[in-house]
Scaffold this active site. Structure first.
Site, PDB file in Angstrom:
ATOM      1  N   GLU A 112     -42.707  33.872  35.026  1.00  0.00           N
ATOM      2  CA  GLU A 112     -41.376  33.966  34.420  1.00  0.00           C
ATOM      3  C   GLU A 112     -41.484  33.624  32.942  1.00  0.00           C
ATOM      4  OE1 GLU A 112     -39.059  31.073  36.613  1.00  0.00           O
ATOM      5  OE2 GLU A 112     -39.950  31.786  38.472  1.00  0.00           O
ATOM      6  N   LYS A 114     -40.720  31.692  29.676  1.00  0.00           N
ATOM      7  CA  LYS A 114     -40.319  30.299  29.467  1.00  0.00           C
ATOM      8  C   LYS A 114     -39.304  30.258  28.332  1.00  0.00           C
ATOM      9  CE  LYS A 114     -42.307  25.697  28.915  1.00  0.00           C
ATOM     10  NZ  LYS A 114     -41.420  25.250  27.870  1.00  0.00           N
ATOM     11  N   ASP A 116     -36.660  28.952  25.723  1.00  0.00           N
ATOM     12  CA  ASP A 116     -36.629  27.724  24.938  1.00  0.00           C
ATOM     13  C   ASP A 116     -35.209  27.163  24.957  1.00  0.00           C
ATOM     14  OD1 ASP A 116     -37.429  25.696  23.358  1.00  0.00           O
ATOM     15  OD2 ASP A 116     -37.445  26.844  21.503  1.00  0.00           O
ATOM     16  N   TYR A 222     -33.706  29.439  37.886  1.00  0.00           N
ATOM     17  CA  TYR A 222     -35.000  29.756  38.488  1.00  0.00           C
ATOM     18  C   TYR A 222     -35.298  29.012  39.775  1.00  0.00           C
ATOM     19  CZ  TYR A 222     -35.930  26.091  34.977  1.00  0.00           C
ATOM     20  OH  TYR A 222     -35.861  24.985  34.177  1.00  0.00           O
ATOM     21  N   LYS A 310     -48.419  28.180  27.068  1.00  0.00           N
ATOM     22  CA  LYS A 310     -47.707  28.105  25.792  1.00  0.00           C
ATOM     23  C   LYS A 310     -48.255  29.134  24.804  1.00  0.00           C
ATOM     24  CE  LYS A 310     -45.086  24.869  24.960  1.00  0.00           C
ATOM     25  NZ  LYS A 310     -44.708  23.536  25.255  1.00  0.00           N
ATOM     26  N   CYS A 402     -26.368  27.429 -14.155  1.00  0.00           N
ATOM     27  CA  CYS A 402     -26.425  28.431 -13.093  1.00  0.00           C
ATOM     28  C   CYS A 402     -27.348  29.585 -13.510  1.00  0.00           C
ATOM     29  CB  CYS A 402     -25.020  28.954 -12.821  1.00  0.00           C
ATOM     30  SG  CYS A 402     -24.984  30.368 -11.734  1.00  0.00           S
ATOM     31  N   CYS A 405     -24.820  32.848 -14.113  1.00  0.00           N
ATOM     32  CA  CYS A 405     -23.819  32.948 -15.178  1.00  0.00           C
ATOM     33  C   CYS A 405     -24.085  31.978 -16.327  1.00  0.00           C
ATOM     34  CB  CYS A 405     -22.429  32.713 -14.620  1.00  0.00           C
ATOM     35  SG  CYS A 405     -22.148  30.989 -14.177  1.00  0.00           S
ATOM     36  N   CYS A 420     -22.567  25.563  -8.837  1.00  0.00           N
ATOM     37  CA  CYS A 420     -22.148  26.133 -10.114  1.00  0.00           C
ATOM     38  C   CYS A 420     -20.638  25.975 -10.137  1.00  0.00           C
ATOM     39  CB  CYS A 420     -22.518  27.616 -10.165  1.00  0.00           C
ATOM     40  SG  CYS A 420     -21.607  28.524 -11.422  1.00  0.00           S
ATOM     41  N   CYS A 425     -18.040  32.885 -11.786  1.00  0.00           N
ATOM     42  CA  CYS A 425     -19.454  33.268 -11.716  1.00  0.00           C
ATOM     43  C   CYS A 425     -19.609  34.530 -10.870  1.00  0.00           C
ATOM     44  CB  CYS A 425     -20.251  32.112 -11.112  1.00  0.00           C
ATOM     45  SG  CYS A 425     -21.966  32.531 -10.792  1.00  0.00           S
TER      46      CYS A 425
HETATM   47  S1  IVH Z   1     -39.863  25.411  36.208  1.00  0.00           S
HETATM   48  C1  IVH Z   1     -41.104  21.359  38.069  1.00  0.00           C
HETATM   49  N1  IVH Z   1     -39.278  27.752  35.108  1.00  0.00           N
HETATM   50  O1  IVH Z   1     -39.819  24.462  30.638  1.00  0.00           O
HETATM   51  C2  IVH Z   1     -40.742  22.664  37.517  1.00  0.00           C
HETATM   52  N2  IVH Z   1     -39.157  25.795  33.751  1.00  0.00           N
HETATM   53  O2  IVH Z   1     -42.225  22.843  30.322  1.00  0.00           O
HETATM   54  C3  IVH Z   1     -40.039  22.624  36.234  1.00  0.00           C
HETATM   55  N3  IVH Z   1     -38.448  26.212  31.447  1.00  0.00           N
HETATM   56  O3  IVH Z   1     -38.478  21.469  31.936  1.00  0.00           O
HETATM   57  C4  IVH Z   1     -39.445  23.799  35.644  1.00  0.00           C
HETATM   58  N4  IVH Z   1     -38.193  28.388  31.643  1.00  0.00           N
HETATM   59  O4  IVH Z   1     -36.894  23.140  30.764  1.00  0.00           O
HETATM   60  C5  IVH Z   1     -39.401  26.416  34.926  1.00  0.00           C
HETATM   61  N5  IVH Z   1     -38.741  29.859  34.254  1.00  0.00           N
HETATM   62  C6  IVH Z   1     -38.874  28.533  34.075  1.00  0.00           C
HETATM   63  C7  IVH Z   1     -38.604  27.922  32.837  1.00  0.00           C
HETATM   64  C8  IVH Z   1     -38.770  26.542  32.714  1.00  0.00           C
HETATM   65  C9  IVH Z   1     -38.106  27.338  30.825  1.00  0.00           C
HETATM   66  C10 IVH Z   1     -38.499  24.859  30.812  1.00  0.00           C
HETATM   67  C11 IVH Z   1     -37.822  23.767  31.623  1.00  0.00           C
HETATM   68  C12 IVH Z   1     -38.923  22.800  31.951  1.00  0.00           C
HETATM   69  C13 IVH Z   1     -39.923  23.068  30.863  1.00  0.00           C
HETATM   70  C14 IVH Z   1     -41.308  22.701  31.336  1.00  0.00           C
END
Ligand code: IVH
Length: 663
Positions: A112, A114, A116, A222, A310, A402, A405, A420, A425
């Site tokens: 999946e 990840k 942010d 998820y 990551k 400025c 101007c 300014c 301006c």
């Molecule tokens: S699973 C124990 N699935 O990433 C399992 N986490 O680095 C924990 N996150 O704390 C989470 N997308 O905030 C999971 N598809 C995803 C995710 C996800 C983002 C975040 C989540 C977690 C952190 C872990």
């Protein structure tokens, strides 16, 4: 009144359906205006029949008023984190451990994206949202239920799944919403958010749910839990189930049958991440089978059956070749680092904002230094820190004049910004026209930068009111303007006269008055002249207007030039009066209660607080204006009076049902 009930239920069903199409599937079938009209119709009906309001009504996402603080609540099971893998090798190491622990039996991963954001658990009871918790320390989280209810991709009720169950997922702010929020912060002279995650956390963890509601947060799920464990035998079925239930699930997940497929998925999304509307910082891989997950088990901190791969941070080193200054519509001088062009994650970066003098000082950056530059979900790259001081480095000083101007610049005490102060301006005029015309402000389509530059340089427009006097001939005389586009632009300018007062107020470009504040001002005063005539104290009657904003508004209207501008806009018949849509605010709005006797479980004070929190009023004595008498044991003369006046008499249970909207 069966017809009202039917109509109300019908509208709710319709609204829920369209919310789902819009916020979960991203596939709306009706326009925003049609949605708004339906919403208003429901709101009006509910205002006329407050006894029919239920907490799962689409109108009840934003509760009555801000809360005092967050309560910590223990999670149903710990919300642990994930171990990280940096690079392919570490990902393959993880896979090797999984394979060894499973003794060479077959297994698959679900990969999946990840997102942010920040994780949040939402518990449902009897098909209704009951509790939403942030991750907190993993053991206990903060109760953010009221705020989570405002997130439109979270269904408030799912009648087809009863019992007690829970979802977990990520609260996120998409790139567009993030950029808009930061632009708002900048306009209000507040600190920008460094990344969408911080911004989402900030929006979720505010005391006032109305603020959360305005931030356009989204929730991607998820995990699906039931009876203290996973509800499905595999992760891919869980994702399918979540989608089926009406939750938002990331669309790009994939079941990978082996590590090579997983590595490929990670590589693919590392290059494609730019194309997504959301910021992602990696891929989460989970062993698909829950039975196998159980055999793999957990370490103290994280599951052995999942890993967070990551992505490379989007940072690069480069040299600051110069520091230039840009002048904005409020006259603020913003310094920016002119960078030796560098490729960061597929985008060539040659300019990075430095915000203001304080930021330059904090970074200790000088011209000639080598710096680390980062792109973090924002269009404007940031300087993270100085990596090496340049051999011939030279400090930057905010110009005393400025750059556009030549007028004097001033940094007011207590402010980070240098401005300014020449209100004529051309840089300010240019930016103020662009702001006035922008989408979400006066919506004058087609009035872009190139055109505004010409209008300003040829002195066709000296203030925003002049826009309404532009003739077709004048416009046709400009570069890249044909007869047709000139006519179209004139039409858009014409139409903008109808924009409501909050937009006009926002369009004026008063420092610290953005979209929200403008809305609150219009709602509180209803009329531009009243705002202009108000003292600093009076202005603070409007929501979210404090001394600083009030002072700024006064200062703006004190200037002769701005008053003249307002007069010109009046002559152009812009909207100076605002008829605010009625706010009902809570299930008991408009109702008056009187309390008497001893209630079975609530103290009288508590009942009063709860009624008021739901928008109702509590009076001391029964009169014809009383809607309900809340009577407990040993009720005396008030009960008799209520009977005499035929005021409805209710007990504590009935009140609770009304508060919960199930009466
Ligand atoms: S699973 C124990 N699935 O990433 C399992 N986490 O680095 C924990 N996150 O704390 C989470 N997308 O905030 C999971 N598809 C995803 C995710 C996800 C983002 C975040 C989540 C977690 C952190 C872990």
């Amino acid at each position: 009144m069966p017809t009202s009930i039917d109509k109300i239920e019908h509208l709710r069903e319709q609204l829920r359906h369209h919310e789902y199409l819009y916020h979960v599937l991203d596939a709306p079938e009706i326009s925003d205006a049609e949605y708004d009209a339906m919403f208003r119709e429901l709101k009006d009906l509910e205002a006329a029949h407050p006894e029919l309001i239920t907490p799962d009504s689409p109108t009840q996402r934003v509760g009555a008023r801000p809360r005092e603080g967050f309560v910590k609540v223990r999670h149903s099971s710990p919300m642990l984190s994930l171990d990280n893998a940096f690079g392919e090798e570490e990902l393959r190491d993880f896979d090797r451990r999984v394979r060894n622990l499973l003794g060479n039996e077959e297994y698959a991963y679900v990969a999946e994206l990840k997102l942010d954001g920040l994780s949040m658990a939402v518990q449902y009871r009897a098909g209704n949202v009951a509790l939403a918790l942030t991750r907190g320390d993993g053991e206990t989280g903060e109760d953010v239920t009221e705020n989570a209810r405002t997130i439109r991709s979270i269904p408030l009720r799912i009648p087809k799944r009863s019992g007690h169950w829970e979802v977990r997922g990520e609260v996120v702010l998409n790139k567009k919403a993030f950029a808009a929020l930061n632009a708002e912060c900048e306009a209000a002279n507040q600190k920008r958010f460094a990344n969408p995650r911080n911004a989402a956390a900030g929006a979720l963890r505010v005391l006032d749910p109305a603020i959360t509601a305005s931030r356009n947060l989204e929730y991607f799920t998820y995990f699906l839990f039931e009876n203290g464990g996973f509800a499905c035998p595999t992760q891919h079925e869980a994702l399918e189930n979540l989608k089926e239930l009406g939750f938002k699930v990331g669309t790009h997940w994939k079941r990978c049958r082996n590590i090579d497929e997983l590595v490929h998925f990670c590589d693919e999304w590392e290059t494609k991440r730019e194309s997504l509307p959301f910021e992602i910082d990696g891929v989460v891989a989970k062993v698909d089978s829950v039975a196998q997950q159980q055999r793999l088990g957990w370490t103290a901190k994280a599951p052995r059956w999942a890993i967070a791969y990551k992505f490379q941070p989007r940072q690069a080193e480069t040299v600051v070749e110069d520091i230039s200054v840009n002048v904005g519509r409020t006259g603020v001088l913003t310094p920016g680092a002119v960078l030796r062009p560098v490729n960061i994650g597929g985008v060539t970066v040659s300019l990075s904002t430095l915000h203001n003098e304080d930021e330059i000082e904090r970074l200790g950056v000088q011209i000639g230094d080598t710096v680390l530059v980062q792109r973090a979900g924002d269009v404007i790259p940031q300087v993270v820190r100085v990596v090496r001081k340049g051999e011939h480095r030279r400090p930057f000083h905010m110009p005393k004049h400025c750059p556009v101007c030549g007028g004097e610049t001033v940094r007011a005490e207590g402010e980070a910004a240098t401005r300014c102060i020449n209100t004529n301006c051309p840089a300010r005029l240019r930016e103020s026209i662009l702001h006035f015309a922008a989408r979400g402000v006066m919506d004058i389509d087609g009035l872009g930068e190139a055109l505004v530059d010409q209008l300003v340089n040829q002195r066709l427009v000296r203030n925003i009111a002049d826009l309404y006097r532009l003739t077709a001939e004048q416009l046709q005389g400009l570069e890249r303007m044909g007869k047709k586009s000139a006519a179209k632009l004139r039409e858009h300018i014409e139409q903008s006269r109808k924009q409501p007062l909050p937009r006009v107020l926002n369009g004026l470009g008063i420092p610290f008055v953005g979209e929200r504040t403008a809305q609150f001002l219009a709602e509180a005063f209803g009329d531009l002249d009243a705002i202009m005539a108000s003292s600093e104290d009076e202005l603070q009657r409007a929501e979210e207007v404090g001394p600083k904003v009030a002072r700024s508004i006064r200062k703006f209207f004190h200037e002769q030039r701005n008053r003249e501008l307002v007069e010109r806009l009046r002559e152009e018949h812009l909207q100076f009066i605002y008829a605010a849509p009625k706010r009902t605010g809570g299930p008991l709005a408009g109702l008056t209660f009187v309390i008497t006797g001893t209630l079975p479980s609530m103290k009288r004070e508590e009942a009063k607080e709860r009624i008021e929190a739901a928008g109702g009023k509590v009076a001391g004595s029964v009169s014809r204006k009383t809607d309900y008498l809340l009577a407990g044991e040993d009720a005396g003369s008030k009960l008799a009076k209520a009977q005499e006046l035929e005021v409805k008499i209710i007990d504590e249970d009935a009140l609770v049902r009304m508060l919960e909207g199930t009466a």
